[in-house]
Design an enzyme around this catalytic site. Structure first.
Site, PDB file in Angstrom:
ATOM      1  N   ILE A  31       0.827  -1.201   0.000  1.00  0.00           N
ATOM      2  CA  ILE A  31       0.000   0.000   0.000  1.00  0.00           C
ATOM      3  C   ILE A  31       0.862   1.253   0.000  1.00  0.00           C
ATOM      4  O   ILE A  31       0.597   2.217  -0.727  1.00  0.00           O
ATOM      5  CB  ILE A  31      -0.956  -0.008   1.208  1.00  0.00           C
ATOM      6  CG1 ILE A  31      -1.995  -1.113   1.059  1.00  0.00           C
ATOM      7  CG2 ILE A  31      -1.663   1.347   1.355  1.00  0.00           C
ATOM      8  CD1 ILE A  31      -2.862  -1.314   2.291  1.00  0.00           C
TER       9      ILE A  31
ATOM     10  N   TYR B 162      -3.580  -7.202  16.392  1.00  0.00           N
ATOM     11  CA  TYR B 162      -3.613  -6.289  15.244  1.00  0.00           C
ATOM     12  C   TYR B 162      -4.872  -5.420  15.288  1.00  0.00           C
ATOM     13  O   TYR B 162      -4.813  -4.213  15.059  1.00  0.00           O
ATOM     14  CB  TYR B 162      -3.570  -7.113  13.955  1.00  0.00           C
ATOM     15  CG  TYR B 162      -3.520  -6.316  12.679  1.00  0.00           C
ATOM     16  CD1 TYR B 162      -2.317  -5.823  12.197  1.00  0.00           C
ATOM     17  CD2 TYR B 162      -4.676  -6.085  11.929  1.00  0.00           C
ATOM     18  CE1 TYR B 162      -2.267  -5.107  11.001  1.00  0.00           C
ATOM     19  CE2 TYR B 162      -4.634  -5.382  10.744  1.00  0.00           C
ATOM     20  CZ  TYR B 162      -3.421  -4.888  10.283  1.00  0.00           C
ATOM     21  OH  TYR B 162      -3.372  -4.184   9.109  1.00  0.00           O
TER      22      TYR B 162
ATOM     23  N   LYS C 299      -5.083  -1.312  15.459  1.00  0.00           N
ATOM     24  CA  LYS C 299      -5.751  -0.493  14.440  1.00  0.00           C
ATOM     25  C   LYS C 299      -6.941   0.288  15.006  1.00  0.00           C
ATOM     26  O   LYS C 299      -7.243   1.392  14.533  1.00  0.00           O
ATOM     27  CB  LYS C 299      -6.173  -1.379  13.265  1.00  0.00           C
ATOM     28  CG  LYS C 299      -4.985  -1.932  12.471  1.00  0.00           C
ATOM     29  CD  LYS C 299      -4.100  -0.830  11.901  1.00  0.00           C
ATOM     30  CE  LYS C 299      -3.007  -1.381  10.990  1.00  0.00           C
ATOM     31  NZ  LYS C 299      -2.210  -0.305  10.353  1.00  0.00           N
TER      32      LYS C 299
END
Length: 260
Positions: free
Chosen positions: A17, A156, A160
């Site tokens: 990304i 994770y 986030k």
């Protein structure tokens, strides 16, 4: 003499990304600092951008080390001039059942994915405030920053969700300095990170990687896996004048997997 519309720093820009974001911002006319811990891959990304007659240079950065972040930014400003945009994109992942997650896995994910945008945000914001010209910051969060029901990624997910909350807090405090702060929340993106995760998830589920891909497609109303360019387009928008009155948002870019 090459002209550009200002410096944009992208962390984690060597691949995936981040690479797509760096390429898109260079196409938009920014001088892009391709910042990554993997200096060789970052150099290749910057070289590819320059081969397209656009402006970029690679810089070594460790987003868990404020001194490293400041050094990379100082070097980039010395080359390209004032900072106009900062994209905190660097991220890591591992996968495991919640009850089997180790403290090391927790620490690595939280350090890079949450502390990284915090430290980078501080360095970028202080620079914008000193420049007194406003600025734009974009943090890469995730579908996992909006939906906790994702298997094998509890650590994770926590990191986030932290990015989404941090983005809102930054936006609130920095607005008086004409600094906007937003986040993008990608879904199932085809990247080197996803390739690793497919193998991990397949093993944890007891299925094949192709079966994991089908699970992802079944969850995605637009019926395809996401590309890094899909994310880069939204980052480009958030850094444009068209998004001048948008701040504190975490924009879902996931093909409809999660709608809010």
């Amino acid at each position: 003499m090459t002209t550009h519309k200002g410096l944009a720093v992208v962390t984690g820009a060597a691949s995936g990304i981040g690479k797509a974001i760096a390429e898109r911002l260079a196409a938009d006319g920014y001088a892009v600092a391709v910042a990554d811990l993997n200096v060789e891959a970052a150099a290749r990304t910057a070289e590819g951008i320059r081969a397209a007659s656009r402006t970029a240079q690679s810089f070594a950065i460790d987003v868990t080390d404020k001194a490293s972040i400041q050094r990379a930014l100082d070097e980039a400003i010395a080359v390209f001039g004032p900072l106009k945009a900062w994209v905190s994109n660097a991220g890591v992942s591992t996968m495991n059942h919640f009850v089997d997650l180790t403290e090391e896995e927790w620490d690595i994910n939280l350090n890079v994915n949450a502390k990284g945008p915090f430290l980078c945000g501080q360095v970028a914001a202080r620079t914008f405030i000193e420049q007194n010209q406003g600025g734009k910051i974009v943090n890469t969060a995730s579908l996992a920053g909006k939906r906790g029901g994702i298997p094998f990624l509890a650590h994770y997910v926590a990191s986030k969700f932290a990015v989404v909350g941090l983005t809102q807090s930054m936006a609130y405090e920095l607005a008086k300095h004409r600094i906007t702060v937003n986040a993008v929340c990608p879904g199932y993106v085809q990247t080197p990170m996803q390739s690793r995760e497919l193998e991990w998830e397949a093993k944890l589920r007891g299925v094949t990687p192709d079966e994991v891909i089908q699970i992802m497609l079944n969850e995605t109303p637009l019926q395809r896996l996401q590309t890094p360019a899909d994310v880069a387009k939204v980052v480009s928008y958030l850094l444009s004048e068209d998004a001048d009155f948008i701040t504190g948002e975490a924009i879902a870019v996931n093909g409809g997997v999660y709608m809010d």
